[in-house]
Write an enzyme that holds these catalytic residues in place. Structure first.
Site, PDB file in Angstrom:
ATOM      1  N   ASP A  89       0.896  -0.258   0.206  1.00 49.96           N
ATOM      2  CA  ASP A  89      -0.211   0.356   0.206  1.00 49.96           C
ATOM      3  C   ASP A  89       0.819   1.620   0.315  1.00 49.96           C
ATOM      4  O   ASP A  89       1.780   1.754   1.116  1.00 49.96           O
ATOM      5  CB  ASP A  89      -0.263   0.272   0.884  1.00 49.96           C
ATOM      6  CG  ASP A  89      -1.923   1.009   1.049  1.00 49.96           C
ATOM      7  OD1 ASP A  89      -2.009   2.013   0.835  1.00 49.96           O
ATOM      8  OD2 ASP A  89      -2.894   1.013   1.741  1.00 49.96           O
ATOM      9  N   ASP A 100      -3.707   7.290  -3.306  1.00 52.92           N
ATOM     10  CA  ASP A 100      -3.572   6.232  -2.450  1.00 52.92           C
ATOM     11  C   ASP A 100      -3.767   4.897  -2.985  1.00 52.92           C
ATOM     12  O   ASP A 100      -4.888   4.916  -3.248  1.00 52.92           O
ATOM     13  CB  ASP A 100      -3.979   7.180  -1.196  1.00 52.92           C
ATOM     14  CG  ASP A 100      -4.434   5.194  -0.219  1.00 52.92           C
ATOM     15  OD1 ASP A 100      -3.348   4.639  -0.145  1.00 52.92           O
ATOM     16  OD2 ASP A 100      -4.976   5.378   0.908  1.00 52.92           O
ATOM     17  N   HIS A 160     -12.213   5.668   2.154  1.00 52.23           N
ATOM     18  CA  HIS A 160     -12.008   7.464   3.247  1.00 52.23           C
ATOM     19  C   HIS A 160     -11.587   8.529   1.237  1.00 52.23           C
ATOM     20  O   HIS A 160     -10.942   8.405   0.676  1.00 52.23           O
ATOM     21  CB  HIS A 160     -10.933   7.381   3.812  1.00 52.23           C
ATOM     22  CG  HIS A 160      -9.146   6.634   3.266  1.00 52.23           C
ATOM     23  ND1 HIS A 160      -8.918   7.722   2.839  1.00 52.23           N
ATOM     24  CD2 HIS A 160      -8.666   5.729   3.072  1.00 52.23           C
ATOM     25  CE1 HIS A 160      -7.523   7.150   2.702  1.00 52.23           C
ATOM     26  NE2 HIS A 160      -7.593   5.646   2.650  1.00 52.23           N
ATOM     27  N   HIS A 168      -6.671  10.842   5.977  1.00 47.12           N
ATOM     28  CA  HIS A 168      -8.555   9.700   6.160  1.00 47.12           C
ATOM     29  C   HIS A 168      -8.882  10.908   6.264  1.00 47.12           C
ATOM     30  O   HIS A 168      -8.830  11.852   7.638  1.00 47.12           O
ATOM     31  CB  HIS A 168      -7.743   9.505   7.143  1.00 47.12           C
ATOM     32  CG  HIS A 168      -7.280   7.900   6.569  1.00 47.12           C
ATOM     33  ND1 HIS A 168      -5.712   7.630   7.512  1.00 47.12           N
ATOM     34  CD2 HIS A 168      -7.474   6.868   6.093  1.00 47.12           C
ATOM     35  CE1 HIS A 168      -5.226   6.900   6.519  1.00 47.12           C
ATOM     36  NE2 HIS A 168      -6.435   6.025   6.185  1.00 47.12           N
ATOM     37  N   GLU A 193     -11.285   0.903  -1.361  1.00 45.66           N
ATOM     38  CA  GLU A 193     -10.360  -0.207  -0.256  1.00 45.66           C
ATOM     39  C   GLU A 193     -11.029  -1.900  -0.295  1.00 45.66           C
ATOM     40  O   GLU A 193     -10.582  -1.595   1.394  1.00 45.66           O
ATOM     41  CB  GLU A 193      -9.006   0.048   0.359  1.00 45.66           C
ATOM     42  CG  GLU A 193      -8.730   1.150   1.373  1.00 45.66           C
ATOM     43  CD  GLU A 193      -8.055   1.450   2.512  1.00 45.66           C
ATOM     44  OE1 GLU A 193      -6.878   0.737   2.274  1.00 45.66           O
ATOM     45  OE2 GLU A 193      -7.998   2.807   1.685  1.00 45.66           O
ATOM     46  N   GLU A 282      -6.647  -1.015  -4.072  1.00 45.25           N
ATOM     47  CA  GLU A 282      -6.862   0.447  -3.605  1.00 45.25           C
ATOM     48  C   GLU A 282      -6.966   1.329  -5.093  1.00 45.25           C
ATOM     49  O   GLU A 282      -5.680   1.319  -5.428  1.00 45.25           O
ATOM     50  CB  GLU A 282      -6.579   0.661  -2.116  1.00 45.25           C
ATOM     51  CG  GLU A 282      -7.002   2.037  -1.878  1.00 45.25           C
ATOM     52  CD  GLU A 282      -6.148   2.411  -0.554  1.00 45.25           C
ATOM     53  OE1 GLU A 282      -5.070   2.143  -0.246  1.00 45.25           O
ATOM     54  OE2 GLU A 282      -6.631   3.573  -0.155  1.00 45.25           O
TER      55      GLU A 282
HETATM   56 MN    MN Z   1      -4.186   2.858   0.703  1.00 47.10          MN
HETATM   57 MN    MN Z   2      -6.763   4.246   1.622  1.00 46.88          MN
END
Ligand code: MN
Ligand code: MN
Length: 299
Positions: A89, A100, A160, A168, A193, A282
């Site tokens: 990630d 992200d 998020h 976030h 995600e 994600e």
């Molecule tokens: Mn992430």
């Molecule tokens: Mn994330």
């Protein structure tokens, strides 16, 4: 209806962050192989982001098997990949505008279905996005695909919003159908995600903690803690950082002090029950008038 200019500079920076991130995610995924070092991979990926003109938005997460999130190598980490389920990630910041993304690499050769479940759930979720959609509907699409594979979504982790220097923010994008939800609007930048597991679908906090973020800035007396805090406020601001990113003396001790005074807070590793497996995928999207734009898609 609010008038949002999707060509505004901040959206261009989100797109640039996404483009760099898609490339680094794919290159990093290719480097996940049995025997490769976690620490070398994380340092390589974070440096590659800088080389391409971004900043890492948070430390590279490398989560193994039952680990779902928030694992990153310690400064002296000597672990290497085995025949495991590896979830990577990564995030990129361009002047605080973020992207992200995450993907699972299966080194076991036995979890095709589990990785397919999170990947397909993500595509199904993206399909539902348009202005006015309830986040609960997005979550319902995720839940349906994952349960269709016979697995559980991890329900206490969610997607998020991505704010300026904020990893976030609202809205929360659940990984299951929920009754009370919010509505997505044009210009919202959100990470979706889905996590799929053969476990119960609820992660708990482990003991390990290598990722931190600023909570309340205040004066600290201890010299090592003060040095760390200077670097945090100047370099990372409110974005998450790793112990190994601190340049000053005795970083682990400095962080313990900062944490005990609530100057920083930690992100403990989140995991399923031992022996269970977790896959994740994600992407970051921008909601557009007729659907959404995925900023972290490969070319
Ligand atoms: Mn992430
Ligand atoms: Mn994330």
């Amino acid at each position: 209806m609010t008038d949002v200019d999707l060509d505004a500079e901040q959206y261009e920076k989100h797109r640039e962050a996404g483009e760099i991130l898609a490339q680094v995610r794919d290159e990093a995924a290719d480097r996940v192989e049995v025997g490769a070092s976690h620490l070398e991979l994380a340092e390589w990926a974070e440096e590659r982001i800088r080389e391409l003109g971004g900043e890492p938005a948070f430390p590279m997460n490398i989560s193994i098997d039952e680990e779902a999130a928030h694992a990153t190598p310690a400064p002296d980490d000597d672990s290497t990949f085995g025949e495991e389920l590896v979830n990577i990630d990564l995030g990129v910041s361009i002047d605080g505008w973020l992207a992200d993304t995450a993907v699972t690499v299966d080194l076991t050769g036995e979890h095709d279905e589990l990785t397919a479940a999170s990947a397909e759930a993500l595509e199904a979720a993206i399909e539902t996005v348009e202005p006015g959609v309830e986040t609960g509907e997005v979550g319902a699409a995720i839940e349906e695909v994952i349960e269709g594979y016979g697995f559980n979504p991890v329900v206490n982790l969610s997607g998020h919003g991505l704010g300026h220097y904020e990893q976030h923010t609202e809205p929360n994008i659940p990984n299951r159908a929920v009754a009370q939800s919010e509505t997505l609007e044009v210009g919202d930048v959100v990470a979706i995600e889905p996590f799929a597991t053969d476990g119960t679908g609820k992660v708990t906090e482990g003991a390990e903690e290598e990722i931190f973020a600023l909570e309340h800035e205040r004066n600290v007396r201890d010299r090592a803690a003060r040095t760390a805090l200077e670097q945090i406020t100047e370099e990372f601001r409110t974005l998450p950082f790793a112990t190994r990113w601190l340049d000053g003396p005795r970083p682990s001790m400095a962080l313990r002090r900062l944490k005990s005074q609530s100057v920083v807070h930690g992100y403990p590793v989140l995991k399923e029950d031992e022996g269970k497996m977790v896959s994740q995928k994600e992407h970051t999207i921008i909601v557009t008038p007729d659907g959404c734009e995925v900023t972290t898609r490969s070319d």
